[in-house]
Design a protein around this motif. Structure first.
Motif, mmCIF file in Angstrom:
data_model
loop_
_atom_site.group_PDB
_atom_site.id
_atom_site.type_symbol
_atom_site.label_atom_id
_atom_site.label_comp_id
_atom_site.label_asym_id
_atom_site.label_seq_id
_atom_site.Cartn_x
_atom_site.Cartn_y
_atom_site.Cartn_z
ATOM 1 N N MET A 145 2.232 19.152 31.903
ATOM 2 C CA MET A 145 0.960 18.760 31.297
ATOM 3 C C MET A 145 0.808 17.256 31.294
ATOM 4 S SD MET A 145 0.894 21.054 27.832
ATOM 5 C CE MET A 145 -0.619 20.223 27.336
ATOM 6 N N GLU A 146 -0.420 16.777 31.438
ATOM 7 C CA GLU A 146 -0.718 15.392 31.112
ATOM 8 C C GLU A 146 -0.785 15.276 29.586
ATOM 9 O OE1 GLU A 146 -3.914 13.644 33.968
ATOM 10 O OE2 GLU A 146 -4.160 15.828 33.940
ATOM 11 N N SER A 147 -0.137 14.275 29.035
ATOM 12 C CA SER A 147 -0.182 14.093 27.584
ATOM 13 C C SER A 147 -1.623 13.999 27.103
ATOM 14 C CB SER A 147 0.589 12.838 27.181
ATOM 15 O OG SER A 147 1.933 12.939 27.581
ATOM 16 N N ILE A 148 -2.428 13.251 27.839
ATOM 17 C CA ILE A 148 -3.885 13.252 27.670
ATOM 18 C C ILE A 148 -4.463 13.369 29.071
ATOM 19 C CG2 ILE A 148 -5.918 11.948 26.958
ATOM 20 C CD1 ILE A 148 -4.235 10.593 24.830
ATOM 21 N N PRO A 149 -5.044 14.515 29.436
ATOM 22 C CA PRO A 149 -5.603 14.649 30.778
ATOM 23 C C PRO A 149 -6.602 13.534 31.065
ATOM 24 C CG PRO A 149 -5.480 16.792 29.716
ATOM 25 C CD PRO A 149 -5.136 15.779 28.670
ATOM 26 N N GLY A 150 -6.372 12.820 32.168
ATOM 27 C CA GLY A 150 -7.156 11.630 32.463
ATOM 28 C C GLY A 150 -8.316 11.876 33.396
ATOM 29 N N THR A 151 -8.025 12.150 34.664
ATOM 30 C CA THR A 151 -9.082 12.389 35.639
ATOM 31 C C THR A 151 -9.963 13.555 35.217
ATOM 32 O OG1 THR A 151 -7.625 11.564 37.383
ATOM 33 C CG2 THR A 151 -9.539 12.823 38.081
ATOM 34 N N ALA A 152 -9.404 14.511 34.500
ATOM 35 C CA ALA A 152 -10.161 15.677 34.039
ATOM 36 C C ALA A 152 -11.122 15.357 32.903
ATOM 37 C CB ALA A 152 -9.209 16.778 33.598
ATOM 38 N N GLY A 153 -11.049 14.131 32.345
ATOM 39 C CA GLY A 153 -12.049 13.790 31.343
ATOM 40 C C GLY A 153 -11.557 13.093 30.105
ATOM 41 N N VAL A 154 -10.353 12.531 30.110
ATOM 42 C CA VAL A 154 -9.769 11.899 28.917
ATOM 43 C C VAL A 154 -9.871 12.880 27.743
ATOM 44 C CG1 VAL A 154 -9.620 9.821 27.511
ATOM 45 C CG2 VAL A 154 -10.518 9.658 29.826
ATOM 46 N N LEU A 155 -9.199 13.999 27.903
ATOM 47 C CA LEU A 155 -9.270 15.091 26.928
ATOM 48 C C LEU A 155 -8.172 14.919 25.885
ATOM 49 C CD1 LEU A 155 -9.847 18.014 29.471
ATOM 50 C CD2 LEU A 155 -11.568 16.665 28.243
ATOM 51 N N VAL A 156 -8.490 14.197 24.831
ATOM 52 C CA VAL A 156 -7.519 13.965 23.762
ATOM 53 C C VAL A 156 -7.203 15.305 23.102
ATOM 54 C CG1 VAL A 156 -7.033 12.733 21.617
ATOM 55 C CG2 VAL A 156 -8.409 11.636 23.412
ATOM 56 N N GLN A 157 -5.918 15.634 23.045
ATOM 57 C CA GLN A 157 -5.501 16.946 22.541
ATOM 58 C C GLN A 157 -5.841 17.093 21.055
ATOM 59 O OE1 GLN A 157 -4.532 18.696 24.965
ATOM 60 N NE2 GLN A 157 -3.166 17.591 26.332
ATOM 61 N N PRO A 158 -6.311 18.273 20.632
ATOM 62 C CA PRO A 158 -6.596 18.479 19.214
ATOM 63 C C PRO A 158 -5.320 18.485 18.384
ATOM 64 C CG PRO A 158 -6.816 20.543 20.416
ATOM 65 C CD PRO A 158 -6.609 19.466 21.447
ATOM 66 N N ALA A 159 -5.465 18.164 17.120
ATOM 67 C CA ALA A 159 -4.320 18.115 16.206
ATOM 68 C C ALA A 159 -3.565 19.436 16.232
ATOM 69 C CB ALA A 159 -4.798 17.804 14.792
ATOM 70 N N GLY A 160 -2.275 19.367 16.427
ATOM 71 C CA GLY A 160 -1.416 20.543 16.402
ATOM 72 C C GLY A 160 -1.168 21.182 17.746
ATOM 73 N N TYR A 161 -1.968 20.847 18.760
ATOM 74 C CA TYR A 161 -1.811 21.542 20.039
ATOM 75 C C TYR A 161 -0.498 21.195 20.730
ATOM 76 C CZ TYR A 161 -2.641 23.324 24.731
ATOM 77 O OH TYR A 161 -2.518 23.992 25.926
ATOM 78 N N MET A 162 -0.206 19.916 20.841
ATOM 79 C CA MET A 162 1.011 19.526 21.551
ATOM 80 C C MET A 162 2.259 20.009 20.812
ATOM 81 S SD MET A 162 0.096 18.125 24.352
ATOM 82 C CE MET A 162 1.371 17.060 24.997
ATOM 83 N N GLN A 163 2.195 20.003 19.497
ATOM 84 C CA GLN A 163 3.308 20.546 18.718
ATOM 85 C C GLN A 163 3.483 22.040 18.999
ATOM 86 O OE1 GLN A 163 0.891 18.572 17.663
ATOM 87 N NE2 GLN A 163 1.568 17.149 16.055
ATOM 88 N N GLY A 164 2.341 22.728 19.166
ATOM 89 C CA GLY A 164 2.391 24.157 19.474
ATOM 90 C C GLY A 164 2.962 24.429 20.855
ATOM 91 N N VAL A 165 2.626 23.598 21.815
ATOM 92 C CA VAL A 165 3.187 23.752 23.164
ATOM 93 C C VAL A 165 4.691 23.504 23.150
ATOM 94 C CG1 VAL A 165 3.172 22.848 25.521
ATOM 95 C CG2 VAL A 165 1.004 23.142 24.288
ATOM 96 N N ARG A 166 5.099 22.467 22.413
ATOM 97 C CA ARG A 166 6.537 22.184 22.296
ATOM 98 C C ARG A 166 7.269 23.382 21.677
ATOM 99 N NH1 ARG A 166 10.514 19.458 24.515
ATOM 100 N NH2 ARG A 166 11.046 21.659 24.715
ATOM 101 N N ALA A 167 6.671 23.993 20.672
ATOM 102 C CA ALA A 167 7.293 25.150 20.021
ATOM 103 C C ALA A 167 7.400 26.332 20.974
ATOM 104 C CB ALA A 167 6.500 25.534 18.778
ATOM 105 N N LEU A 168 6.384 26.561 21.800
ATOM 106 C CA LEU A 168 6.445 27.647 22.780
ATOM 107 C C LEU A 168 7.543 27.396 23.804
ATOM 108 C CD1 LEU A 168 2.633 28.289 23.406
ATOM 109 C CD2 LEU A 168 4.262 29.901 22.387
ATOM 110 N N CYS A 169 7.674 26.161 24.243
ATOM 111 C CA CYS A 169 8.737 25.828 25.192
ATOM 112 C C CYS A 169 10.114 26.070 24.570
ATOM 113 C CB CYS A 169 8.608 24.379 25.646
ATOM 114 S SG CYS A 169 7.202 24.080 26.744
ATOM 115 N N ASP A 170 10.277 25.684 23.324
ATOM 116 C CA ASP A 170 11.546 25.909 22.633
ATOM 117 C C ASP A 170 11.833 27.400 22.471
ATOM 118 O OD1 ASP A 170 11.906 23.173 22.423
ATOM 119 O OD2 ASP A 170 11.112 23.056 20.379
#
Length: 441
Positions: A219-244
């Protein structure tokens, strides 16, 4: 200077333009439709052509000149290294390479102590995917539809946008929808709902593809070319938890968002998580000499202590690129460039773009952090119909005519000046955007 060479040197815009159209094959283009802008030189946030017209660079070229154009300390470091040793094989130990790796590691989380150098962001992602597959013994790689990861074999197939379609030769790639509340794929009404539904969707993709078959989520931490899509609160933490939960390697692509772009050294710092692999390029030395790499967490690095790593590049850790990295990161620290990007975004650029959105209904949404922003332009704010391509082309043409270089993607203006941009330059750029958008509106 060689007399024959000096006679051939271009001295006007038309000379350079004609030379380009005669001999250069451009990327992502229909060749006969090209009308490339001619650039002769630059300094800081400014560029100019051979006829003396100047431009304020609000594109950072391809969002890579974080330290600005022709920074004297970086130029001097490249020149000094060229006088000492211009190139050396990657199997050797080289001072510039070691110092560059050390400086990158110093800015990474504590569990990262090794760097594998590449030539750019695409091959950084290629090698991160390779590492994840070898480390897990699995094959599949999950990545977002709204993403860009580079134009090489696996990287372009991991990319989600239309450019992957003519290039789908790599194996084992699966895509998912990442959060994008303004155009929600999940029927969400607010950020919290978008987050929870996006995570539920990703969980189902993992379950349906078979967790034991998935090596990595890229994943891009913040997708850039796709539109500077700042991730909503909790999303990246949720992805990290799924990976774990499922033993999946989390690769965060910081190629565009890293090294000051968002007002932090790495964009993932905004979300309070740690990945397993970090890919980088662009801003690490502002592209003065091509360079990229993979920051490797300790468990994955230790895995290869007694195992062969089947990857390498002739120019991995090229001394000129490494000298540029050392000088760039030192100058950014000394001159508080990252802090400047954060302050500019919070105090000037973000508020200024929001003011434009309040003034012009054709700005459907403003998104961003630091000096990493996007204006999404719409023909109708209710239906959110994207502004047509012809209108976007007219906007780009008018901005350039007014002396502002924009980064235009689809129906968006990406507002991405160098991290060194001054308050006066931000006001100047906003004024040009105001003028041109006013004409269009």
């Amino acid at each position: 200077m060689n007399q024959a060479l000096s006679c051939e040197l271009a001295v006007s815009n038309s000379d350079v333009y004609d030379l380009d159209r005669a001999y250069v094959f451009h990327s992502w283009s229909v060749q006969s439709a090209l009308k490339p802008l001619v650039i002769a030189g630059g300094a800081g946030c400014r560029l100019w052509d051979y006829d003396g017209k100047t431009y304020l660079d609000f594109s950072s070229q391809l969002v890579n000149t974080n330290i600005g154009h022709q920074h004297p300390k970086v130029i001097a470091a490249i020149q000094e290294q060229a006088g000492q040793l211009t190139t050396i094989a990657p199997a050797t130990a080289n001072l510039a390479r070691g110092e560059a790796a050390k400086r990158i590691v110093e800015r990474a989380p504590e569990c990262f102590n090794k760097v594998f150098f590449t030539n750019a962001g695409a091959d950084a992602n290629e090698n991160a995917i390779r590492m994840a597959r070898l480390y897990t013994g699995r094959d599949k790689v999950l990545s977002a539809y709204r993403s860009y990861h580079g134009n090489t074999g696996a990287a372009i197939v991991a990319t989600g946008d239309f450019r992957r379609l003519p290039n789908e030769y790599a194996r084992g790639h699966v895509h998912f929808f990442n959060p994008y509340l303004y155009r929600s794929e999940f029927g969400a009404q607010d950020e919290a709902e978008e987050c929870s539904r996006a995570l539920a969707h990703l969980r189902r993709i993992i379950e349906c593809e078979g967790p034991a078959s998935i090596a990595a989520i890229l994943m891009e931490s913040i997708p850039g070319t796709a539109g500077v899509l700042v991730q909503p609160a909790g999303y990246m933490q949720g992805v990290r938890a799924l990976c774990d939960e499922f033993g999946i390697v989390l690769i965060l692509d910081e190629v565009m968002s890293g090294f000051g772009r968002t007002g932090r050294w790495f964009a993932f710092e905004h979300f309070g998580i740690q990945p397993d692999l970090i890919t980088f390029a662009k801003g690490v030395n502002s592209g003065y000499v091509p360079a990229g790499g993979v920051l490797i967490s300790d468990p994955i690095a230790a895995f290869f202590n007694d195992r062969y790593f089947p990857g390498g590049l002739t120019y991995s850790g090229h001394p000129l690129a490494m000298a540029a990295i050392v000088a760039t990161l030192d100058a950014m620290a000394e001159e508080q460039v990252v802090e400047n990007a954060a302050a500019i975004g919070e105090q000037l650029l973000g508020p200024g773009l929001q003011a434009l959105a309040a003034k012009y209904p054709l700005i459907g949404e403003v998104r961003g952090l630091g000096v990493f922003w996007a204006l999404e332009l719409v023909a109708d704010p209710v239906s959110r119909t994207p502004l047509p391509a012809a209108t976007m082309a007219a906007i780009k043409s008018q901005l350039v005519a007014e002396g502002l270089l924009p980064f235009i993607v689809d129906n968006r203006i990406h507002v991405v000046p160098p991290c060194t941009v001054s308050a006066d330059e931000v006001h100047e750029g906003l004024a040009i955007l105001d003028k041109v958008l006013g004409q269009i509106a």
